[in-house]
Design an enzyme around this catalytic site. Structure first.
Site, short mmCIF file in Angstrom:
data_model
loop_
_atom_site.label_atom_id
_atom_site.label_comp_id
_atom_site.label_asym_id
_atom_site.label_seq_id
_atom_site.Cartn_x
_atom_site.Cartn_y
_atom_site.Cartn_z
N ARG A 121 0.84 -1.20 0.00
CA ARG A 121 0.00 0.00 0.00
C ARG A 121 0.87 1.25 0.00
O ARG A 121 1.90 1.29 0.66
CB ARG A 121 -0.90 0.02 1.24
CG ARG A 121 -1.79 -1.20 1.40
CD ARG A 121 -2.37 -1.22 2.80
NE ARG A 121 -3.18 -2.39 3.05
CZ ARG A 121 -2.71 -3.58 3.42
NH1 ARG A 121 -1.39 -3.74 3.58
NH2 ARG A 121 -3.50 -4.60 3.64
N ARG A 137 -21.54 -17.14 -2.38
CA ARG A 137 -22.21 -16.15 -3.22
C ARG A 137 -21.33 -14.92 -3.45
O ARG A 137 -21.43 -14.26 -4.49
CB ARG A 137 -23.53 -15.74 -2.55
CG ARG A 137 -24.27 -14.66 -3.30
CD ARG A 137 -25.60 -14.37 -2.64
NE ARG A 137 -26.48 -13.65 -3.52
CZ ARG A 137 -27.81 -13.71 -3.47
NH1 ARG A 137 -28.40 -14.48 -2.57
NH2 ARG A 137 -28.54 -13.02 -4.30
N ASP A 157 -31.39 -13.19 -7.06
CA ASP A 157 -31.85 -14.55 -6.83
C ASP A 157 -32.64 -15.01 -8.05
O ASP A 157 -33.17 -14.18 -8.81
CB ASP A 157 -32.73 -14.61 -5.58
CG ASP A 157 -31.90 -14.75 -4.32
OD1 ASP A 157 -30.66 -14.80 -4.44
OD2 ASP A 157 -32.48 -14.77 -3.22
N GLU A 158 -32.77 -16.31 -8.21
CA GLU A 158 -33.42 -16.83 -9.41
C GLU A 158 -34.90 -16.47 -9.49
O GLU A 158 -35.48 -16.44 -10.57
CB GLU A 158 -33.26 -18.34 -9.46
CG GLU A 158 -33.91 -19.07 -8.29
CD GLU A 158 -33.74 -20.57 -8.40
OE1 GLU A 158 -33.42 -21.04 -9.50
OE2 GLU A 158 -33.92 -21.27 -7.39
N ASP A 159 -35.53 -16.19 -8.31
CA ASP A 159 -36.96 -15.88 -8.33
C ASP A 159 -37.23 -14.38 -8.26
O ASP A 159 -38.36 -13.95 -8.04
CB ASP A 159 -37.67 -16.59 -7.18
CG ASP A 159 -37.05 -16.25 -5.83
OD1 ASP A 159 -36.02 -15.56 -5.82
OD2 ASP A 159 -37.60 -16.69 -4.79
N GLU A 203 -26.19 -14.00 4.91
CA GLU A 203 -25.12 -13.52 4.05
C GLU A 203 -25.35 -12.10 3.56
O GLU A 203 -24.40 -11.30 3.47
CB GLU A 203 -24.91 -14.48 2.86
CG GLU A 203 -25.87 -14.33 1.69
CD GLU A 203 -27.25 -14.91 1.98
OE1 GLU A 203 -28.12 -14.81 1.10
OE2 GLU A 203 -27.46 -15.47 3.08
N ASP A 204 -26.61 -11.74 3.25
CA ASP A 204 -26.84 -10.38 2.77
C ASP A 204 -26.73 -9.36 3.90
O ASP A 204 -26.34 -8.21 3.67
CB ASP A 204 -28.20 -10.28 2.07
CG ASP A 204 -29.33 -10.89 2.89
OD1 ASP A 204 -29.06 -11.39 4.00
OD2 ASP A 204 -30.48 -10.87 2.42
N ARG A 208 -32.40 -14.27 11.02
CA ARG A 208 -31.87 -12.96 10.62
C ARG A 208 -31.59 -12.10 11.86
O ARG A 208 -30.59 -11.40 11.93
CB ARG A 208 -32.86 -12.25 9.69
CG ARG A 208 -32.84 -12.75 8.26
CD ARG A 208 -33.75 -11.90 7.39
NE ARG A 208 -33.67 -12.30 5.99
CZ ARG A 208 -32.77 -11.86 5.12
NH1 ARG A 208 -31.84 -11.03 5.55
NH2 ARG A 208 -32.77 -12.27 3.87
#
Length: 759
Positions: free
Chosen positions: A431, A539, A555-557, A643-644, A715
Site C-alpha cells: 500500500r 455467493r 436470486d433466481e426468483d 449472508e446479505d 436474521r
C-alpha cells in the site's frame, strides 16, 4: 632586514593581544568548568550556572533534571546492546521470506503453557490474532510466530514481570534465534533510568514496542505501536468525538494540559516547565505532584498551589473544549493521553524528543499532530496560534480518521502491525502512504486485489475516476428442477435487455448438475454457468468471471423489469461505494430485550438492502472473502439468511454510509429459501447433528409454524452476532429513496424516461 624583523615582532605581539582580549574569557570559563569536574555529575547542559545563561525557571526546579542515580552513557549503551545484539537487522538479513511464499502471510501463536500467567492486555493481543484471517494452527504453514510468554511489561518492579524469559524461549524448537518472530512490548526498563531494556535477548525477532526511541528503533524492521491501557476494547471501540465531514464548534480553549508533574528523575524537566505557558485564559496547563508514595518528601514550593488549581478543572471537559492538547513525555516517551487526544479530536502537540511515533512507517503524522521540541517549549503557544483555521479543521478530521482506522481497538492496533509487516514482504504490491492516510484506510484496501486507485470504489470522486459503464448480472440458482423455472427465464430476458449489461453469470449452488446449454435461453450478452459450493458465503466469492466494476446480485426468483435495472445502475454509478437496490429491511435497538431488532415492515427508515436485487462494486467480493475472518463466514454458512446482512454490515463498516433504495415497479416479497428442494447439507441448511452457532433464540424463534418465522428469527440472531463480532453496530439508517424524474407525476407518458415503472 631590520625592518622585516620589526614587522614580524609587531605581528606576533598583536596576535597575543587579540588572543588575550577575545579568547581569554573562554579560557577562564574552561578553567571554571575543569575545576568543577570533581562535583556530582549532572546532565549537560548546566543551565543553572547563572554566569552562562539566565534561566526562566527556578534553579531548584531545573536542578532536579539531573539525577546522580541515572545511568551513564556507557551503561546505557551496554543495556541497549544486551537487548539489540542484532542491531543491524533488516528484513533482508533477519527474516526468512521463504516461509511466506507457499501459504501466504500466516501467523502461528505458541500454545499456552500450563500455569503461565498472561495479562489481560496480552490475552487481547493473542485473541486478536487467533480470531483473525492471518491465524494458522499449523506451524509449518506459518510466516510469523508469536510467543505465548507475556512480554508486555518488562519492568522488573511490576507484578506482571515474567522472569527467566531467555531460558524459556531458547527451549522452544521454533525460536531459531528469533527469526520470523514478533515480540510485543508496552513497558520497558524501570526506575530510575527507564531504558529500553527488556531483560532478555530478542535476537533476530521483530519488536513491536510502545515508547520506541529513535536511537534503538531499527527502521524497516521494528514497528512502533501506541501505548494503550488494559481497558482498551478488544474490538470495535468507541467512536471519535467529531462526526465525519462535520465542522466542530469553536473551542473554549486553545491549548491544554492536565497531568502529573515529576519532581525528580527522567521526564521531570519538561513537565516541571509546563507552568510557564499557563495564562489561565485560553491556555490551561495544570500539573500535580500529588502522586506516588513519597511525594511529600520531594515536594517543592509550587506543589500546594498546583494541587489546588489542578482540582478546579475536569480532564474530560478540557479534552472536549480544547483545540490542541499537549502530549509531553512521561517516565517513558509515550503516554496514554496520545490516544485520548486523538479520540477527542484534540490535536496532539507532542513534546517527546526522540520518540518514534506509532506506525510512522505508514502514517503521516504531519497531517494530524504538531511535533514540537522539549527545548522549545515556550514557543509552542505562538506556534499553534499561527496555524490557519482551515488547516486546524483538516488536522481535527484526520485525528478522527486515524483513531477509527487504526487505534480504537486492540484488534486494529494488532492488525495494523501485521499489515505493515506484510507490506514489507512484497514491496511491489504494498500500500502507498496515500492509501494508509486516506479513507477508508490501509486495513480495508487489499493490495492483492489491486494497487491502482481507479480499481477501488472509494477514490472515484477524489481523483476523477469513474466506474465501468457496464455491469455483470450475478444470479444465484438453487432450484433442483430438471428444466429451468419460468422466473429465472424471465429474469435473464429482462436483464439481458439492458443496454448496460455486459454479461450474465449464473452461480449454480445445488448438488445436481445444471441443465445443458441448449435449455438456457438465448440472450444478447454472454451467459456463463459456474458450479458453486453449497455454502451461502460462496455467493460473494471473487470469481474471475466477473470483469466489470458493477455487480447486480440476483436470486433466481427475483422479478425485475429492464427499466428498473437501467435506472438502478445509473444511480449506482453516482454512488459506486454503496449498495444500491430494491428490497429493504431495517434494524433497531430493542430496549426491553437489550438487543438489536430486525424488521421487514415498510417504514421510513432503512438500513439494509437485500442482495436478492442489488448493485455493488465487485471489490466487496474480495473484501468479503479475504478480509473477514473465517469465523464470520462459518456463521453465514450456519444461518440460512445471514449472508446479505453481513454484506450490508461490511459495506457500512467501510463507508460509514447507508445503502440507497431505488424505485421498483412491484412490491418486493421476500420468498422463502428453497432448502426443501435441495438435499441435506445444501446451501442454507446444516448437516444432521450439527447445531447452529447462533445466540439463544428469542420468543419469536420458538414459533415453528412456518419457515418464514424461522428465517426471520435467524436474521435477528445473525444481526446480534455480527454486532458482537464487530464490537459495535456498523449499520447506518437512512430515509433516502431515489425515483426517476417525473416518475409519479401526472404528465404525458411520452415525457417519461422510464414509463414501464408505472405498470
Amino acid at each position: 632586514m631590520q625592518t622585516r624583523k620589526k614587522y614580524i615582532f609587531l605581528t606576533f605581539l598583536a596576535s597575543w593581544l587579540l588572543l588575550f582580549f577575545f579568547g581569554g574569557d573562554q579560557l577562564r570559563r574552561f578553567a571554571f568548568f575543569s575545576g568543577r569536574k570533581a562535583e556530582a555529575q549532572r546532565n549537560w547542559p548546566r543551565w543553572t550556572d547563572r554566569a552562562l545563561l539566565k534561566s526562566f525557571a527556578d534553579p531548584e526546579e531545573l536542578q532536579r533534571d539531573g539525577d546522580p542515580s541515572l545511568l551513564s552513557p556507557r551503561e546505557r549503551r551496554a543495556a541497549w546492546l544486551s537487548v539489540y545484539r542484532s542491531s543491524r537487522c533488516r528484513m533482508e538479513t533477519c527474516f526468512d521470506f521463504s516461509r511466506c511464499e507457499r501459504h501466504g502471510f500466516k501467523v502461528f501463536t505458541y500454545p499456552q503453557e500450563r500455569g503461565q500467567p498472561v495479562s489481560e492486555t496480552y490475552g487481547k493481543i493473542l485473541s486478536s490474532i487467533e480470531h483473525s484471517r492471518y491465524h494458522t494452527l499449523n506451524p509449518e504453514e506459518a510466516c510469523l510466530f508469536i510467543l505465548s510468554i507475556d512480554t508486555l511489561d518488562r519492568d522488573h518492579l511490576s507484578g506482571q514481570y515474567i522472569r527467566d524469559v531467555d531460558e524459556k524461549i531458547r527451549s522452544f524448537p521454533l525460536w531459531n534465534g528469533g527469526r520470523n518472530h514478533l515480540i510485543f512490548n508496552l513497558y520497558s526498563g524501570t526506575w530510575p533510568s527507564y531504558t529500553g531494556e527488556l531483560g532478555f535477548d530478542i535476537g533476530q525477532a521483530i519488536l513491536a514496542k510502545a515508547s520506541f526511541d529513535t536511537k534503538n528503533f531499527r527502521p524497516g524492521f521494528d514497528v512502533s505501536i501506541p501505548l494503550f491501557s488494559k481497558d482498551h476494547p478488544q474490538r470495535g471501540g468507541d467512536r471519535g468525538w467529531l462526526y465525519q465531514d462535520s465542522v466542530p464548534p469553536k473551542k473554549k480553549y486553545l491549548l491544554v494540559f492536565k497531568g502529573k508533574r515529576y519532581l525528580t528523575g527522567i521526564g521531570s524537566g519538561t513537565r516541571n516547565a509546563l507552568h510557564h505557558i499557563h495564562n489561565g485564559k485560553d491556555i490551561i496547563s495544570l500539573t500535580t505532584c500529588k502522586h506516588g508514595k513519597d511525594w511529600e518528601k520531594h515536594k517543592d514550593v509550587r506543589c500546594d498551589r498546583d494541587n489546588i488549581d489542578y482540582e478546579r478543572f475536569d480532564y474530560q471537559e478540557l479534552l472536549h473544549n480544547s483545540t490542541f492538547c499537549i502530549v509531553p513525555r512521561g517516565r517513558r516517551l509515550g503516554s496514554f493521553r496520545f490516544l485520548e487526544a486523538l479520540q477527542a479530536a484534540c490535536i496532539p502537540v507532542l513534546l517527546s524528543d526522540g520518540w518514534e511515533l506509532p506506525f510512522a512507517e505508514a502514517i503521516d503524522w504531519g497531517k494530524a499532530a504538531v511535533v514540537g521540541s522539549e527545548r522549545l517549549l515556550l514557543q509552542i503557544p505562538s506556534t499553534v496560534r499561527c496555524i490557519h483555521p482551515e488547516r486546524v479543521l483538516a488536522f481535527q478530521q484526520q485525528t478522527q480518521f486515524l483513531w477509527d482506522a487504526y487505534f480504537s481497538s486492540v484488534d486494529k492496533i494488532v492488525h495494523t502491525t501485521l499489515e505493515i509487516i506484510k507490506d514489507r514482504l512484497s514491496p511491489h504490491r504494498s500500500r502507498s502512504r496515500f492509501l494508509w492516510n486516506t479513507l477508508p484506510g490501509g486495513l480495508l484496501v487489499l493490495p492483492d486485489f489491486s494497487t491502482h486507485l481507479g480499481d477501488f470504489p472509494f477514490y472515484y470522486l477524489q481523483h476523477g475516476y469513474s466506474p465501468s459503464k457496464k455491469f455483470t448480472a450475478f444470479i444465484r440458482a438453487v432450484s433442483q428442477a430438471e428444466s429451468l423455472s419460468q422466473p429465472i427465464l424471465r429474469l435473464i430476458q429482462a436483464v439481458s435487455g439492458s443496454q448496460y449489461c455486459a454479461q450474465i453469470v449464473v452461480l449454480w449452488s445445488c448438488e445436481k448438475p445444471p441443465p445443458p446449454s441448449r435449455k438456457w435461453p438465448q440472450s444478447a450478452v454472454p451467459l456463463t454457468i459456474i458450479q458453486g459450493r453449497r455454502k451461502l458465503s460462496n455467493r460473494f466469492f471473487p470469481f474471475e468471471a466477473i470483469q466489470t466494476d458493477a455487480v447486480l446480485s440476483l436470486d433466481e426468483d427475483t422479478s425485475l423489469s429492464t427499466s428498473e435495472v437501467d435506472f438502478a445502475f445509473l444511480v449506482w454509478r453516482s454512488f459506486p461505494e454503496r449498495i444500491v437496490g430494491f428490497p429493504t429491511q431495517s434494524h433497531f435497538w430493542d430496549p426491553e430485550q437489550g438487543r438489536w431488532g430486525y424488521t421487514s415492515k415498510w417504514t421510513n427508515e432503512l438500513s439494509i438492502i437485500l442482495t436478492t436485487a442489488a448493485f455493488y462494486h465487485r471489490y466487496y467480493h474480495s473484501l468479503f472473502t479475504e478480509y473477514l475472518p473465517a469465523g464470520l463466514q462459518e456463521l453465514v454458512d450456519g444461518l440460512a439468511a445471514c449472508e446479505d446482512i453481513l454484506m450490508n454490515v461490511l459495506v457500512a463498516a467501510v463507508t460509514k454510509l447507508p445503502p440507497i433504495k431505488v424505485t421498483q415497479r412491484k412490491q418486493h416479497k421476500e420468498a422463502v429459501a428453497q432448502q426443501a428442494e435441495c438435499r441435506d447439507g445444501a446451501a442454507g441448511t446444516l448437516p444432521p447433528g450439527q447445531q447452529s452457532p447462533s445466540a439463544p433464540h428469542s420468543a419469536s424463534a420458538k414459533l415453528k409454524g412456518t419457515a418464514g418465522s424461522r428465517r426471520f428469527s435467524q436474521r435477528q440472531d445473525c444481526l446480534n452476532q455480527l454486532a458482537d463480532w464487530f464490537g459495535y453496530m456498523p449499520l447506518v439508517s437512512s430515509q433516502l429513496r431515489l425515483d426517476p424524474v417525473l416518475f409519479k407525476d401526472q404528465v404525458s407518458v411520452l415525457r417519461k424516461k422510464y414509463p414501464s415503472l408505472e405498470k
